[in-house]
Design a protein around this motif. Structure first.
Motif, PDB file in Angstrom:
ATOM      1  N   LYS A  28      24.283 -32.439  64.999  1.00 37.02           N
ATOM      2  CA  LYS A  28      23.426 -32.782  63.850  1.00 37.02           C
ATOM      3  C   LYS A  28      24.219 -33.518  62.773  1.00 37.02           C
ATOM      4  N   LYS A  29      24.961 -34.528  63.228  1.00 36.42           N
ATOM      5  CA  LYS A  29      25.749 -35.371  62.330  1.00 36.42           C
ATOM      6  C   LYS A  29      25.286 -36.811  62.493  1.00 36.42           C
ATOM      7  N   LYS A  30      25.834 -37.691  61.677  1.00 34.36           N
ATOM      8  CA  LYS A  30      25.482 -39.109  61.760  1.00 34.36           C
ATOM      9  C   LYS A  30      26.657 -39.893  62.330  1.00 34.36           C
ATOM     10  N   PHE A  31      26.338 -40.870  63.190  1.00 32.45           N
ATOM     11  CA  PHE A  31      27.338 -41.744  63.782  1.00 32.45           C
ATOM     12  C   PHE A  31      26.795 -43.160  63.782  1.00 32.45           C
ATOM     13  N   LYS A  32      27.627 -44.114  63.373  1.00 29.35           N
ATOM     14  CA  LYS A  32      27.212 -45.509  63.488  1.00 29.35           C
ATOM     15  C   LYS A  32      28.414 -46.430  63.466  1.00 29.35           C
ATOM     16  N   LEU A  33      28.186 -47.630  63.966  1.00 28.33           N
ATOM     17  CA  LEU A  33      29.206 -48.668  63.932  1.00 28.33           C
ATOM     18  C   LEU A  33      29.153 -49.360  62.581  1.00 28.33           C
ATOM     19  N   VAL A  34      30.316 -49.723  62.074  1.00 28.21           N
ATOM     20  CA  VAL A  34      30.402 -50.443  60.801  1.00 28.21           C
ATOM     21  C   VAL A  34      31.357 -51.619  60.962  1.00 28.21           C
ATOM     22  N   GLY A  35      31.375 -52.480  59.966  1.00 27.73           N
ATOM     23  CA  GLY A  35      32.249 -53.642  60.003  1.00 27.73           C
ATOM     24  C   GLY A  35      31.614 -54.776  60.785  1.00 27.73           C
ATOM     25  N   GLU A  36      32.267 -55.902  60.746  1.00 28.33           N
ATOM     26  CA  GLU A  36      31.761 -57.073  61.457  1.00 28.33           C
ATOM     27  C   GLU A  36      32.147 -56.984  62.931  1.00 28.33           C
ATOM     28  N   ILE A  37      31.148 -57.012  63.772  1.00 28.65           N
ATOM     29  CA  ILE A  37      31.384 -56.880  65.206  1.00 28.65           C
ATOM     30  C   ILE A  37      31.438 -58.275  65.813  1.00 28.65           C
ATOM     31  N   PRO A  38      32.520 -58.590  66.537  1.00 28.74           N
ATOM     32  CA  PRO A  38      32.645 -59.920  67.139  1.00 28.74           C
ATOM     33  C   PRO A  38      31.444 -60.254  68.038  1.00 28.74           C
ATOM     34  N   GLN A  39      31.013 -61.508  67.976  1.00 30.39           N
ATOM     35  CA  GLN A  39      29.831 -61.936  68.718  1.00 30.39           C
ATOM     36  C   GLN A  39      29.944 -61.673  70.217  1.00 30.39           C
ATOM     37  N   ASN A  40      31.137 -61.820  70.783  1.00 28.50           N
ATOM     38  CA  ASN A  40      31.275 -61.570  72.225  1.00 28.50           C
ATOM     39  C   ASN A  40      30.998 -60.109  72.568  1.00 28.50           C
ATOM     40  N   PHE A  41      31.269 -59.181  71.643  1.00 28.72           N
ATOM     41  CA  PHE A  41      30.944 -57.773  71.877  1.00 28.72           C
ATOM     42  C   PHE A  41      29.439 -57.538  71.741  1.00 28.72           C
ATOM     43  N   VAL A  42      28.835 -58.189  70.753  1.00 32.31           N
ATOM     44  CA  VAL A  42      27.380 -58.090  70.593  1.00 32.31           C
ATOM     45  C   VAL A  42      26.710 -58.564  71.878  1.00 32.31           C
ATOM     46  N   ASP A  43      27.158 -59.706  72.397  1.00 35.29           N
ATOM     47  CA  ASP A  43      26.596 -60.252  73.640  1.00 35.29           C
ATOM     48  C   ASP A  43      26.801 -59.289  74.811  1.00 35.29           C
ATOM     49  N   PHE A  44      27.996 -58.708  74.906  1.00 30.27           N
ATOM     50  CA  PHE A  44      28.315 -57.761  75.981  1.00 30.27           C
ATOM     51  C   PHE A  44      27.401 -56.545  75.918  1.00 30.27           C
ATOM     52  N   PHE A  45      27.264 -55.963  74.738  1.00 27.11           N
ATOM     53  CA  PHE A  45      26.415 -54.788  74.574  1.00 27.11           C
ATOM     54  C   PHE A  45      24.965 -55.124  74.937  1.00 27.11           C
ATOM     55  N   CYS A  46      24.492 -56.271  74.481  1.00 29.88           N
ATOM     56  CA  CYS A  46      23.110 -56.661  74.786  1.00 29.88           C
ATOM     57  C   CYS A  46      22.906 -56.892  76.280  1.00 29.88           C
ATOM     58  N   ARG A  47      23.901 -57.476  76.950  1.00 25.98           N
ATOM     59  CA  ARG A  47      23.795 -57.700  78.404  1.00 25.98           C
ATOM     60  C   ARG A  47      23.666 -56.397  79.171  1.00 25.98           C
ATOM     61  N   ILE A  48      24.267 -55.335  78.658  1.00 25.06           N
ATOM     62  CA  ILE A  48      24.171 -54.062  79.371  1.00 25.06           C
ATOM     63  C   ILE A  48      23.057 -53.178  78.817  1.00 25.06           C
ATOM     64  N   GLY A  49      22.209 -53.755  77.968  1.00 24.98           N
ATOM     65  CA  GLY A  49      21.008 -53.064  77.529  1.00 24.98           C
ATOM     66  C   GLY A  49      21.116 -52.252  76.260  1.00 24.98           C
ATOM     67  N   ILE A  50      22.118 -52.534  75.431  1.00 27.92           N
ATOM     68  CA  ILE A  50      22.285 -51.787  74.182  1.00 27.92           C
ATOM     69  C   ILE A  50      22.077 -52.744  73.009  1.00 27.92           C
ATOM     70  N   PRO A  51      20.901 -52.694  72.375  1.00 25.92           N
ATOM     71  CA  PRO A  51      20.645 -53.578  71.223  1.00 25.92           C
ATOM     72  C   PRO A  51      21.539 -53.203  70.048  1.00 25.92           C
ATOM     73  N   MET A  52      22.371 -54.119  69.629  1.00 24.16           N
ATOM     74  CA  MET A  52      23.351 -53.842  68.580  1.00 24.16           C
ATOM     75  C   MET A  52      22.714 -53.522  67.239  1.00 24.16           C
ATOM     76  N   ASP A  53      21.557 -54.105  66.936  1.00 22.14           N
ATOM     77  CA  ASP A  53      20.967 -53.815  65.635  1.00 22.14           C
ATOM     78  C   ASP A  53      20.642 -52.332  65.500  1.00 22.14           C
ATOM     79  N   GLU A  54      20.216 -51.699  66.570  1.00 25.05           N
ATOM     80  CA  GLU A  54      19.930 -50.269  66.521  1.00 25.05           C
ATOM     81  C   GLU A  54      21.213 -49.446  66.478  1.00 25.05           C
TER      82      GLU A  54
END
Length: 116
Positions: free
Chosen positions: A69-95
């Protein structure tokens, strides 16, 4: 005083490469943050390369946050190649970045578990 520390946020900063070779060390860093804070922030903006083990650690951290029952999230500027990688494997980065809908949508998609 310990109660005040528990309510604080802890930022874990990953840099260089996050891969199977150092996944155990990265896991320990995250667990230490979970043991000391209510809000765990993961900054991957300094990561040069990552593999699927990094993704697994991030998803496991979200499950850990739910369980505790804690909070976890990504912060900071995430490199575009990582955003693309996450999206390719089905993880929407905005969420993932906002934590909105993460638990009900991303974990369901990744695990196939509607109770995630």
């Amino acid at each position: 005083m310990a109660e005040q520390a528990k309510k604080s946020a802890t930022t874990v900063v990953w840099s260089d490469t996050v891969s199977i070779e150092n996944a155990q060390k990265k896991k320990q860093e995250l667990l230490k943050a979970f043991n000391s804070s209510e809000v765990i922030l993961l900054d991957i903006s300094k990561v040069e390369d990552l593999d699927i083990s990094a993704v697994q650690l991030i998803l496991a951290s979200e499950k850990e946050a739910l369980m505790r029952k804690k909070k976890f999230k990504l912060v900071g500027e995430i490199p575009q190649n990582f955003v693309d990688f996450f999206c390719r494997i089905g993880i929407p980065m905005d969420e993932l970045i906002t934590s909105e809908g993460f638990t009900t949508e991303i974990l369901e998609t990744v695990t196939g578990d509607e109770d995630a």
